[in-house]
Scaffold this active site. Structure first.
Site, PDB file in Angstrom:
ATOM      1  N   SER A 145       0.707  -1.252   0.284  1.00 38.70           N
ATOM      2  CA  SER A 145      -0.121   0.302   0.059  1.00 38.70           C
ATOM      3  C   SER A 145       0.948   0.854   0.347  1.00 38.70           C
ATOM      4  O   SER A 145       2.689   0.585   0.222  1.00 38.70           O
ATOM      5  CB  SER A 145      -1.329  -0.004   0.949  1.00 38.70           C
ATOM      6  OG  SER A 145      -1.362   1.106   0.863  1.00 38.70           O
ATOM      7  N   TYR A 157      -2.692  -1.439  10.312  1.00 35.28           N
ATOM      8  CA  TYR A 157      -2.321  -2.080   8.824  1.00 35.28           C
ATOM      9  C   TYR A 157      -0.908  -1.290   8.066  1.00 35.28           C
ATOM     10  O   TYR A 157      -0.854  -1.583   7.350  1.00 35.28           O
ATOM     11  CB  TYR A 157      -3.211  -0.107   8.538  1.00 35.28           C
ATOM     12  CG  TYR A 157      -3.753  -0.789   6.673  1.00 35.28           C
ATOM     13  CD1 TYR A 157      -4.501  -1.972   6.349  1.00 35.28           C
ATOM     14  CD2 TYR A 157      -3.197   0.047   6.028  1.00 35.28           C
ATOM     15  CE1 TYR A 157      -4.343  -1.973   4.991  1.00 35.28           C
ATOM     16  CE2 TYR A 157      -3.534   0.180   4.672  1.00 35.28           C
ATOM     17  CZ  TYR A 157      -3.927  -1.085   4.141  1.00 35.28           C
ATOM     18  OH  TYR A 157      -4.273  -1.307   2.346  1.00 35.28           O
TER      19      TYR A 157
END
Length: 250
Positions: free
Chosen positions: A139, A152
């Protein structure tokens, strides 16, 4: 014939969003694709849409036994795995002080441990295939930090580093390992954000799952001199000012 007509791919998180787009594009290039997910109805629908040598397999990526079964079934039905796309991922909100230990562990177990288990389980099959490619879906949060999603961010940074280690370890087996780093992509994960979230980007819009899928295809089929590398799709956000990250629940 497609460019991947002799390839066998496993795509985790393949029941929707980026994973489904990747599965469709790889299948469109001729690959046999295993759509792996825990969302049975959606995953089976994607596999049925793809037809041909494509299958749905239920897979909890945080389960070592689950990975063992998935690779075994794939080899029995389709042959040795030559492409693995570790796409499955979750996000849970909470500051470092607010997030529970259980929530933090859950995110890490899916986003980081799941990819590690997948690479470890698939490595022998990739050798039997004579080599192949692993694409780890990191990401933009694996290249920078965001408040409120510490687990995350930690998982995606960890996956970035794990990708490089795997690239070094598997290079003698003709296996390339790269990471893909999407920014704001229009999926269920970003459903709570409106267009103002991306208005500060040089490319002021959400990306589409199909754009990420095309990058994955590039890594698999064209980036043949790249391993341990990072491929970024962020609308230019790293090149300029980034919008403030807000919890859509606020």
């Amino acid at each position: 014939m497609g460019r991947l007509s002799e390839q066998v791919a496993i795509v985790t998180g393949g029941a929707g969003g980026i994973g489904a787009a990747v599965a469709r594009l790889l299948a469109g290039e001729g690959a046999a694709v295993v759509v792996a997910d825990i969302r049975d109805a959606e995953g089976a629908e994607v596999a049925a849409e793809l037809g041909g040598r494509c299958r749905y397999l239920r897979l909890d990526v945080s389960s070592e036994d689950g990975w063992r079964r998935a690779v075994g079934e794939t080899e029995r039905e389709l042959g040795a795995v030559s492409v693995l796309v570790n796409n499955a991922g979750i996000m849970e909100w909470g500051s470092m002080e607010e997030q529970s230990l259980e929530s933090f562990r859950r995110v890490i177990e899916v986003n980081l441990l799941g990819a590690w288990l997948g690479m470890r389980a698939v490595a022998p099959s990739l050798r039997r295939a004579g080599g192949g490619v692993i694409v780890n879906m990191s990401s933009l949060a694996g290249l920078t930090a965001y408040a409120g999603v510490g687990a995350y961010v930690a998982g995606k940074w960890g996956l970035r580093g794990l990708t490089k280690t795997a690239a070094l370890e598997l290079a003698p087996d003709r296996v390339r390992v790269c990471s893909v780093h999407p920014g704001a992509i229009r999926t269920r994960m970003t459903a709570g954000f409106d267009e103002s979230y991306v208005s500060g980007q040089p490319v002021p819009r959400f990306g589409e799952p199909e754009e990420v899928a095309r990058m994955v295809l590039f890594v698999v089929a064209d980036a043949t001199f790249s391993t341990g590398s990072e491929f970024v799709l962020d609308g230019g956000i790293l090149a300029g000012p980034a919008p403030t990250v807000l919890n859509p629940a606020d």
